[in-house]
Design a protein around this motif. Structure first.
Motif, PDB file in Angstrom:
ATOM      1  N   GLN B  76     -32.580 128.182  -8.075  1.00 47.21           N
ATOM      2  CA  GLN B  76     -31.789 128.022  -8.411  1.00 47.21           C
ATOM      3  C   GLN B  76     -31.674 129.505 -10.088  1.00 47.21           C
ATOM      4  O   GLN B  76     -31.011 129.825  -9.989  1.00 47.21           O
ATOM      5  CB  GLN B  76     -32.144 126.755  -9.500  1.00 47.21           C
ATOM      6  CG  GLN B  76     -31.673 125.540  -9.596  1.00 47.21           C
ATOM      7  CD  GLN B  76     -32.111 124.543  -9.932  1.00 47.21           C
ATOM      8  OE1 GLN B  76     -32.966 124.398 -10.448  1.00 47.21           O
ATOM      9  NE2 GLN B  76     -31.375 123.132  -9.630  1.00 47.21           N
ATOM     10  N   ARG B  77     -32.927 130.061  -9.308  1.00 49.17           N
ATOM     11  CA  ARG B  77     -32.982 130.817 -10.415  1.00 49.17           C
ATOM     12  C   ARG B  77     -32.822 132.351  -9.863  1.00 49.17           C
ATOM     13  O   ARG B  77     -31.817 133.434 -10.075  1.00 49.17           O
ATOM     14  CB  ARG B  77     -34.442 131.304 -10.383  1.00 49.17           C
ATOM     15  CG  ARG B  77     -36.017 131.012 -11.162  1.00 49.17           C
ATOM     16  CD  ARG B  77     -36.905 130.717 -11.203  1.00 49.17           C
ATOM     17  NE  ARG B  77     -37.764 129.809 -11.914  1.00 49.17           N
ATOM     18  CZ  ARG B  77     -38.906 129.779 -11.938  1.00 49.17           C
ATOM     19  NH1 ARG B  77     -39.936 131.105 -12.131  1.00 49.17           N
ATOM     20  NH2 ARG B  77     -39.738 128.711 -12.698  1.00 49.17           N
ATOM     21  N   ALA B  78     -32.676 132.466  -8.401  1.00 48.12           N
ATOM     22  CA  ALA B  78     -31.733 133.455  -7.444  1.00 48.12           C
ATOM     23  C   ALA B  78     -29.671 133.520  -8.111  1.00 48.12           C
ATOM     24  O   ALA B  78     -29.656 134.645  -8.182  1.00 48.12           O
ATOM     25  CB  ALA B  78     -31.924 133.596  -6.297  1.00 48.12           C
ATOM     26  N   ALA B  79     -29.958 132.009  -7.999  1.00 52.50           N
ATOM     27  CA  ALA B  79     -27.905 131.731  -8.169  1.00 52.50           C
ATOM     28  C   ALA B  79     -28.109 132.173  -9.342  1.00 52.50           C
ATOM     29  O   ALA B  79     -26.936 131.792  -9.727  1.00 52.50           O
ATOM     30  CB  ALA B  79     -27.761 130.000  -7.493  1.00 52.50           C
ATOM     31  N   GLU B  80     -28.788 132.439 -10.278  1.00 54.96           N
ATOM     32  CA  GLU B  80     -28.617 132.909 -11.512  1.00 54.96           C
ATOM     33  C   GLU B  80     -28.886 133.913 -12.050  1.00 54.96           C
ATOM     34  O   GLU B  80     -28.665 134.272 -13.025  1.00 54.96           O
ATOM     35  CB  GLU B  80     -30.237 131.655 -12.995  1.00 54.96           C
ATOM     36  CG  GLU B  80     -29.492 130.474 -13.125  1.00 54.96           C
ATOM     37  CD  GLU B  80     -28.709 129.934 -13.951  1.00 54.96           C
ATOM     38  OE1 GLU B  80     -28.071 130.592 -14.384  1.00 54.96           O
ATOM     39  OE2 GLU B  80     -28.144 128.452 -13.830  1.00 54.96           O
ATOM     40  N   GLY B  81     -28.787 134.576 -11.275  1.00 54.50           N
ATOM     41  CA  GLY B  81     -28.833 136.199 -11.015  1.00 54.50           C
ATOM     42  C   GLY B  81     -30.399 136.797 -10.977  1.00 54.50           C
ATOM     43  O   GLY B  81     -30.655 138.252 -11.351  1.00 54.50           O
ATOM     44  N   ILE B  82     -31.462 136.216 -10.809  1.00 49.58           N
ATOM     45  CA  ILE B  82     -32.663 136.991 -10.180  1.00 49.58           C
ATOM     46  C   ILE B  82     -32.731 137.368  -9.025  1.00 49.58           C
ATOM     47  O   ILE B  82     -32.369 136.625  -8.466  1.00 49.58           O
ATOM     48  CB  ILE B  82     -33.741 135.825 -11.053  1.00 49.58           C
ATOM     49  CG1 ILE B  82     -33.489 136.003 -12.743  1.00 49.58           C
ATOM     50  CG2 ILE B  82     -35.062 136.402 -10.951  1.00 49.58           C
ATOM     51  CD1 ILE B  82     -34.420 134.986 -13.237  1.00 49.58           C
ATOM     52  N   PHE B  83     -33.273 138.695  -8.617  1.00 51.81           N
ATOM     53  CA  PHE B  83     -32.737 138.564  -7.697  1.00 51.81           C
ATOM     54  C   PHE B  83     -34.654 139.477  -7.420  1.00 51.81           C
ATOM     55  O   PHE B  83     -35.341 140.416  -8.425  1.00 51.81           O
ATOM     56  CB  PHE B  83     -32.452 139.750  -7.049  1.00 51.81           C
ATOM     57  CG  PHE B  83     -32.932 140.742  -5.864  1.00 51.81           C
ATOM     58  CD1 PHE B  83     -32.437 139.986  -4.503  1.00 51.81           C
ATOM     59  CD2 PHE B  83     -32.821 141.692  -5.471  1.00 51.81           C
ATOM     60  CE1 PHE B  83     -32.674 140.806  -3.749  1.00 51.81           C
ATOM     61  CE2 PHE B  83     -33.572 142.194  -4.725  1.00 51.81           C
ATOM     62  CZ  PHE B  83     -33.310 142.172  -3.009  1.00 51.81           C
TER      63      PHE B  83
END
Lengths: 393, 249
Positions: B76-83
Motif C-alpha cells: 500500500q505504501r508503494a501504491a501511495e507513491g513510496i519507492f
C-alpha cells in the motif's frame, strides 16, 4: 494410505462405447492424433487407426498379443497373459509422425473401481515421437489406477513424453514406467502431478546403448492431505550417456511428498554425465517433504552431481516485490509460478506449454474443479464441483 | 503540508535499538541526502519507511501525505507513491522484468481504482524509461536482477523508479558498487526524474554521489539520530573532516 482397501474396489470392466460418446479434449492451437482409453480400456476411434501412412500401429494390448506377438517376443516381454487392458504403440523405422500423439486416459467410475493397465510402446530406429498422456477423472468417485508402461527407444530415436496426472481427491494413481534406450537415443519426460489424492510414480531409465541422453523433469503440486511420491531411477551401464533429473514441488496444507532419486553408474559406464536435482517449497508448517537423492557410482571417469532443497518462499524477494506495490498474494503467486516455470519452460511443444502454464496458474490460484480436473479443455458437462473455496478470493 | 514527517522515530531489530529518535521533514520537490558512517541506522531508516517488517517501531510516528504510514502495508505504501531503491537488489529467478513491472503497475493501478494498463501503452512506457538509464533492451526480458552486474542492478532500480513514477523515492546506497560511468548514468536518471512534485532521500556515505545529484539538504545520521543538518556544503565538510569530527561537535 488413502483408499487402499482393495476389497472395496471392483475391477474395471469394459465400458460401453456410448458411455463416452461426446467426450473430447482439446489443447487450443495444438492438433494431435487422439487415442482414447477409458478406465484403462483402449477405444478404437478414427484417430487411433492413425491416418499416418508410415506403418505406425496403435491398438489394444489384447489385439497386439494376437497380431504382433513376434514384436513383443523380440522385446522379451514376459508374462503376456497379464497384459489385458492397455495400449500397444509401434512406430516403425525411419518414421516421422507429423503430429503429437495424445492419449486420453479417462477414468469415469460409477463405483469404486480398480484399473490395471499394461502398455508397450516401441519407437523404431531413426524415428521421432511426441507423446502426451493425460490421466483425468471426470467425476468425484474414487478409483485406483495402476499403469505399467514399457517404452523402448531404438537407435537414433527420440521421444518427448508428457504425462499429466489430474485426478480427483479420492482417487489414486500408481505408475510404473520403464524406458529402455538403445544407442544415440534421446528421451525427455515431463511428469506433472497436478492433482490427486494419492499419486505414486516410479520411473526407470536404463541405458543399453551408448551416446544416449535422458532429461527427466517433474513438477508436483499438492495440497489438503494429498500425497505424491516420485521414484526416479536411472541406470547407466554403458559409456557416454547423459542423464539429468529436475523435480520440483510445492506443498500446501498438510500435503506430503517424497522424492527418491537414484543414479546407478556401472563399472563400464565411463564418461557418464548425470545430474539430479530436487527442489521443494513448503507453504505451511504441516506440509512435509522427504527427499532422498542417491548416487551409486562404480566408475571413476564420470561427472555426477545431486542436490536437494526444501524451503519456504524467499522472504527478501517477497519484500522486494511488495515494495513495488505488488500485493502479498500476487507476490506469492509470482514466486510460486516462477518456481514451477523452471520445469514448464523446458517443454518444446509451445501450444502445450501455454496450456500447461495456464493450468499451473489456475492450480496455484486454487481454481481447479473436478470438471477442469481435466488438464485439457473439457466439453463434458460438469457433474460435480470440487473447488477448494478456501483458496479462492 | 509537508510530504513526509518523521517524528521521534525509534526502531529496533531483535531487541537492539537502531534508531533512537529520528526527526526529519521533507517537502515536495526537495532532495535530501542522509549521510553517516556504516551501522548507524541509514538503511534501517529506509527499511522502516518502506515497511520491512523485521524492524520493530517502538516509538514515534511517520506521517506521509497526512496518513499514518504505520497503518499501511508494504504494497500500500508503494501504491501511495513510496519507492525504495535497494542497496542490494534482490534476484528473482523466473520472473521477467517486464512481467514484474507490469504486475507492479497494474496492482498499483488497482489500488487507485484504475483499469490495468493497456499492453501497447506499457510497451511504450518500457521503451521510454529504459532510455533514461540506458538499460540494455535484452535485460528487460531476463529474470529480475538474475546474473546482473552491480551496475546493471542499480540501473534496474532507477528504471523501476522511472516506471512507477513515485512521489517519494528513497535511494539506499545507490552509488555503492558503481564505477564512475554507471554512477553518471544512474545520477542522470535520478536528475531526469526530479520534479516539483516528487522528493528524494539519498542515502549514501560518500560525497561522490552528491557531485552528480545536488541535494537541497544534507543530514548526518549518527548513532541512531540526526545530529546535524545543513546545506549541500555540509557534505564537503564531512568529506574533508571525516565523521570523527562529529564526535567533537
Amino acid at each position: 494410505m488413502n483408499g487402499l482397501n482393495m476389497n472395496s474396489f471392483k475391477k474395471a470392466t469394459r465400458p460401453k462405447e456410448d458411455d463416452f460418446a461426446g467426450f473430447s479434449c482439446n489443447i487450443p492451437q495444438l492438433i494431435t492424433y487422439r487415442i482414447n482409453q477409458f478406465n484403462g480400456f483402449f477405444f478404437e476411434t478414427k484417430d487411433s487407426s492413425l491416418a499416418i501412412n508410415n506403418g505406425t500401429i496403435v491398438c489394444s494390448m489384447e489385439a497386439a498379443k494376437q497380431k504382433y506377438s513376434s514384436i513383443l517376443e523380440e522385446k522379451n516381454i514376459k508374462d503376456l497373459s497379464l497384459y489385458e487392458e492397455g495400449l500397444f504403440i509401434y512406430v516403425p523405422k525411419n518414421a516421422q509422425i507429423d503430429l503429437p500423439l495424445q492419449i486420453l486416459d479417462v477414468i469415469k467410475a460409477e463405483d469404486s473401481i480398480l484399473i490395471n493397465s499394461k502398455s508397450v510402446i516401441i519407437i523404431g530406429e531413426n524415428s521421432k515421437l511426441k507423446l502426451i498422456c493425460c490421466d483425468d477423472t471426470v467425476n468425484d468417485k474414487s478409483s485406483i489406477s495402476e499403469n505399467t508402461l514399457q517404452i523402448f527407444l531404438e537407435d537414433n530415436s527420440s521421444l518427448e513424453y508428457y504425462k499429466m496426472e489430474n485426478i480427483n481427491n479420492s482417487s489414486s494413481i500408481f505408475t510404473q514406467t520403464n524406458f529402455i534406450l538403445a544407442s544415440n537415443a534421446s528421451l525427455t519426460t515431463f511428469w506433472l502431478s497436478i492433482n490427486g489424492g494419492n499419486i505414486r510414480n516410479s520411473l526407470n531409465v536404463s541405458f543399453e546403448g551408448e551416446h544416449s541422453k535422458a532429461e527427466l523433469y517433474g513438477l508436483y503440486l499438492a495440497d489438503r492431505d494429498q500425497k505424491v511420491l516420485n521414484e526416479v531411477s536411472v541406470t547407466h551401464n554403458r559409456p557416454n550417456c547423459n542423464s539429468a533429473q529436475l523435480y520440483k514441488g510445492i506443498l500446501d496444507d498438510s500435503a506430503e511428498a517424497e522424492f527418491k532419486g537414484h543414479i546407478h553408474v556401472g563399472k563400464n559406464a565411463y564418461l557418464t554425465e548425470a545430474t539430479q536435482n530436487n527442489k521443494n517449497i513448503l507453504l505451511t508448517d504441516k506440509a512435509r517433504v522427504n527427499t532422498q537423492p542417491f548416487l551409486e557410482i562404480y566408475n571413476d571417469d564420470v561427472k555426477c552431481s545431486h542436490g536437494a532443497t526444501i524451503g519456504q518462499l524467499d522472504q527478501s524477494a517477497m519484500f522486494y516485490m511488495r515494495s513495488r506495490g505488488i500485493t502479498e498474494r500476487s507476490a506469492k503467486m509470482l514466486l510460486m509460478y516462477a518456481f514451477c516455470n523452471e520445469v514448464l519452460s523446458k517443454a518444446s511443444l509451445q501450444e502445450l506449454k501455454d496450456k500447461l502454464q495456464d493450468i499451473i496458474k489456475r492450480r496455484l490460484h486454487g481454481e481447479l474443479t473436478s470438471c477442469e480436473n481435466c488438464v485439457l479443455v473439457c466439453n463434458n458437462p460438469c457433474e460435480s464441483m470440487d473447488v477448494d473455496i478456501t483458496k479462492i478470493n | 503540508m509537508s510530504l513526509l514527517e518523521i517524528r521521534n522515530l525509534h526502531a529496533s531489530i531483535n531487541g537492539k535499538e537502531i534508531l533512537k529518535g529520528v526527526d526529519l521533514t521533507i517537502n515536495k520537490g526537495e532532495v535530501h541526502a542522509v549521510m553517516g558512517p556504516n551501522g548507524n541506522g541509514k538503511s534501517t531508516l529506509a527499511s522502516v519507511i518502506a515497511g520491512k517488517d523485521n524492524f520493530e517501531v517502538t516509538q514515534g510516528e511517520i506521517i506521509y501525505q497526512g496518513k499514518n504510514l504505520f497503518d499501511l502495508s508494504i504494497d500500500q505504501r508503494a501504491a501511495e507513491g513510496i519507492f525504495l531503491g535497494f542497496q542490494y537488489p534482490v534476484e528473482i529467478p523466473g520472473v521477467s522484468i517486464s512481467n514484474f513491472m507490469k504486475t507492479a503497475i497494474n496492482e498499483q493501478r488497482k489500488y487507485k481504482g484504475l483499469d490495468p494498463i493497456p499492453t501497447f501503452e506499457f510497451m511504450k512506457l518500457m521503451e521510454e524509461k529504459k532510455k533514461i538509464v540506458e538499460l540494455d533492451s535484452k535485460l528487460a526480458n531476463r529474470s529480475v536482477n538474475e546474473g546482473f552486474s552491480g551496475g546493471e542492478k542499480k540501473k534496474n532500480e532507477i528504471f523501476q523508479m522511472a516506471m512507477l513514477n513515485p512521489t517519494l523515492s528513497i535511494l539506499d546506497e545507490t552509488d555503492s558498487g558503481l564505477d564512475i560511468d554507471a554512477l553518471r548514468i544512474v545520477a542522470a536518471g535520478v536528475n531526469a526524474l526530479r520534479s516539483k512534485e516528487n522528493s528524494t532521500i539519498l542515502i549514501t556515505h560518500y560525497q561522490r554521489l552528491l557531485d552528480y545529484i545536488v541535494p537541497d539538504f544534507v543530514h548526518v545520521l549518527y548513532e541512531g539520530k540526526i545530529v546535524k543538518t545543513g546545506p549541500k556544503e555540509l557534505a564537503l565538510e564531512l568529506e574533508e573532516k571525516g565523521y570523527e569530527w562529529l564526535k567533537y561537535e
